[in-house]
Design a protein around this motif. Structure first.
Motif, PDB file in Angstrom:
ATOM      1  N   THR A  52       0.841  -1.192   0.000  1.00  0.00           N
ATOM      2  CA  THR A  52       0.000   0.000   0.000  1.00  0.00           C
ATOM      3  C   THR A  52       0.879   1.246   0.000  1.00  0.00           C
ATOM      4  O   THR A  52       0.755   2.109  -0.861  1.00  0.00           O
ATOM      5  CB  THR A  52      -0.933   0.004   1.225  1.00  0.00           C
ATOM      6  OG1 THR A  52      -1.694  -1.210   1.202  1.00  0.00           O
ATOM      7  CG2 THR A  52      -1.857   1.187   1.209  1.00  0.00           C
ATOM      8  N   ASP A  53       1.773   1.360   0.966  1.00  0.00           N
ATOM      9  CA  ASP A  53       2.847   2.345   1.044  1.00  0.00           C
ATOM     10  C   ASP A  53       4.076   1.547   1.448  1.00  0.00           C
ATOM     11  O   ASP A  53       3.952   0.429   1.941  1.00  0.00           O
ATOM     12  CB  ASP A  53       2.570   3.409   2.112  1.00  0.00           C
ATOM     13  CG  ASP A  53       1.328   4.235   1.833  1.00  0.00           C
ATOM     14  OD1 ASP A  53       1.143   4.650   0.672  1.00  0.00           O
ATOM     15  OD2 ASP A  53       0.544   4.476   2.776  1.00  0.00           O
ATOM     16  N   CYS A  55       8.119   1.667   3.368  1.00  0.00           N
ATOM     17  CA  CYS A  55       9.070   2.400   4.197  1.00  0.00           C
ATOM     18  C   CYS A  55      10.312   1.535   4.371  1.00  0.00           C
ATOM     19  O   CYS A  55      10.221   0.399   4.850  1.00  0.00           O
ATOM     20  CB  CYS A  55       8.448   2.709   5.553  1.00  0.00           C
ATOM     21  SG  CYS A  55       9.557   3.620   6.655  1.00  0.00           S
ATOM     22  N   VAL A  65      10.179   6.875   2.465  1.00  0.00           N
ATOM     23  CA  VAL A  65       8.784   6.460   2.396  1.00  0.00           C
ATOM     24  C   VAL A  65       8.294   6.740   0.987  1.00  0.00           C
ATOM     25  O   VAL A  65       8.465   7.842   0.470  1.00  0.00           O
ATOM     26  CB  VAL A  65       7.905   7.206   3.423  1.00  0.00           C
ATOM     27  CG1 VAL A  65       6.453   6.798   3.301  1.00  0.00           C
ATOM     28  CG2 VAL A  65       8.422   6.959   4.841  1.00  0.00           C
ATOM     29  N   TYR A  67       4.803   6.518  -1.219  1.00  0.00           N
ATOM     30  CA  TYR A  67       3.364   6.382  -1.039  1.00  0.00           C
ATOM     31  C   TYR A  67       2.724   5.776  -2.272  1.00  0.00           C
ATOM     32  O   TYR A  67       3.110   6.059  -3.403  1.00  0.00           O
ATOM     33  CB  TYR A  67       2.745   7.751  -0.734  1.00  0.00           C
ATOM     34  CG  TYR A  67       3.235   8.305   0.583  1.00  0.00           C
ATOM     35  CD1 TYR A  67       2.729   7.833   1.783  1.00  0.00           C
ATOM     36  CD2 TYR A  67       4.236   9.270   0.621  1.00  0.00           C
ATOM     37  CE1 TYR A  67       3.193   8.318   2.994  1.00  0.00           C
ATOM     38  CE2 TYR A  67       4.708   9.765   1.826  1.00  0.00           C
ATOM     39  CZ  TYR A  67       4.178   9.280   3.009  1.00  0.00           C
ATOM     40  OH  TYR A  67       4.651   9.759   4.212  1.00  0.00           O
ATOM     41  N   GLY A  98       7.285   3.657  -6.596  1.00  0.00           N
ATOM     42  CA  GLY A  98       5.922   4.152  -6.425  1.00  0.00           C
ATOM     43  C   GLY A  98       5.258   4.463  -7.747  1.00  0.00           C
ATOM     44  O   GLY A  98       5.908   4.543  -8.790  1.00  0.00           O
ATOM     45  N   LYS A 112       5.589  -1.114   8.856  1.00  0.00           N
ATOM     46  CA  LYS A 112       5.332   0.028   7.977  1.00  0.00           C
ATOM     47  C   LYS A 112       5.245  -0.361   6.503  1.00  0.00           C
ATOM     48  O   LYS A 112       5.398   0.482   5.629  1.00  0.00           O
ATOM     49  CB  LYS A 112       6.426   1.077   8.154  1.00  0.00           C
ATOM     50  CG  LYS A 112       6.441   1.713   9.526  1.00  0.00           C
ATOM     51  CD  LYS A 112       7.465   2.827   9.588  1.00  0.00           C
ATOM     52  CE  LYS A 112       7.441   3.527  10.932  1.00  0.00           C
ATOM     53  NZ  LYS A 112       8.415   4.642  10.960  1.00  0.00           N
TER      54      LYS A 112
END
Length: 139
Positions: A52-53, A55, A65, A67, A98, A112
Motif C-alpha cells: 500500500t505504502d 518504508c 517512504v 506512497y 511508487g 510500515k
C-alpha cells in the motif's frame, strides 16, 4: 582483506511458498510463513507483489517512504534466523517503486509495509550444520 567474513556449513531443506493477504505487514508475514511449517532459518528466493505504502531504512539513520497505492517491490532479498525464543526473525532488503516514479531501497521497516493486494513468496529453508546456533544469528 578488510571487513567481517563468516562461512557457515549446512544444507538446503524445504522450499516454502506463501501468499500474504492485504493489510498484513511484509516483514511479519515472512516470519509467519516460516513459523507455520517450523522453518527457523531461511532465505527469500523469490517474491512478487506490491505494498500500500512502503518504508525502508536507508542505513544512515534515515527512512525513505514511498506512497501508493500499489508501491511495487522491484527486488527483495531476505534472511530469516531463529531468535533465542525459537521464533523466526526476518531481515528484508529491497528496492521499491511508487506509482509516481519515486524509488527507494533499503531494509524494510517492521510494521510500515502493508501488502496492497497480494504478495507471493518462495522461501528456502537453511539447515545449518551446527543446528542453527551459528555466530551472528539474532539473539
Amino acid at each position: 582483506m578488510g571487513g567481517f567474513v563468516r562461512a557457515e556449513a549446512g544444507s538446503v531443506g524445504r522450499v516454502v511458498y506463501g501468499r500474504v493477504r492485504p493489510n498484513e505487514d511484509l516483514v511479519e508475514a515472512v516470519e509467519a510463513v516460516c513459523d507455520e511449517p517450523g522453518v527457523l532459518n531461511g532465505f527469500v528466493r523469490g517474491s512478487l507483489g506490491s505494498l500500500t505504502d512502503a518504508c525502508v531504512d536507508c542505513g544512515d539513520g534515515s527512512e525513505t517512504v514511498v506512497y501508493g497505492p500499489a508501491v511495487e517491490v522491484v527486488g527483495l532479498a531476505g534472511e530469516v534466523r531463529a531468535a533465542s525464543g525459537g521464533k523466526p526473525v526476518a531481515v528484508l532488503n529491497g528496492m521499491i517503486a511508487g506509482p509516481d516514479g519515486r524509488i527507494g531501497g533499503g531494509r524494510f521497516v517492521r510494521g510500515k509495509n502493508l501488502v496492497c493486494v497480494t504478495f507471493e513468496l518462495a522461501i528456502e529453508e537453511w539447515l545449518a550444520a551446527d543446528g542453527g546456533r551459528s555466530p551472528g544469528a539474532p539473539a
